[in-house]
Design a protein around this motif. Sequence first.
Motif: not given
Length: 194
Positions: A123-130
Motif C-alpha cells: 500500500x505504501x512501500x518505503x524506499x530503503x536508503x542506499x
Amino acid sequence: MKLIIMSCSHTKRADPAPMPALERYDGPMWRTLRALLHRHPAAAHAYDAGRSTAELQIWVLSGRYGFIPASCELPNYEQRLTERQFAKMERDASFDFQRIPSFVEDAEAVLFAGSELPPLRDTNRLTPPRPGSVEHKAWSAVHRASGWGKLAADRARARSETFPGIALAMASQWGSLLPGHVEAEQMELFREAA
C-alpha cells in the motif's frame, strides 16, 4: 480480557472421541499455543478453559462449527474454512459470527491467527536508503541483530513490533473479512497512527 481468535486447522488429532478444540486442532499454531500455555502457568491460569470470565479468551473460526470457544468439545471432522464456506456461515445466525465484533470491542488486546488470511498487498512501500550507508544500517538493524545469546530477546521484541503502516494495511484489507467490517472510526484511528 485478552482475546485470541484462531482459524481451525486441517491437521487434527485423529482420536474419534470428542475433545476440546484446543486439543483437537494440531497444526503448528495450535501446537505452539498449547506449548506456550504449558510453559507459562500464568497464561494457562488466565485462560482457565470454559470460564466465560477468564482473563484470556481463546476462540476458533471453525469450518464446520463457526465461531466457538476453544474449550468446545469437537469430534474428529473434515471441513475446510474456504471463502465460500465463510460467506455461507456469515449469513447463517447459528454459527454465531455476529458475536465477533462485540468480543473484539470488549477486549483490551486481540490476536487473529490463521493461515486462511489473504496476503497483504503493498500500500505504501518505503524506499530503503542506499546500502552500506549509516542510514541503511539503522534501517536494517533489526534484520542484522543477533538472534543468539543475550540479544535474542531484544531482537524478538523488535521483530514482533507492529508498525502503524502495517496495522493500517491489516485493518483495511482484513477488516472486511469480519462480520460487520471495521468501523469508520476504527479506520480513522489506524490512519492517524500511520
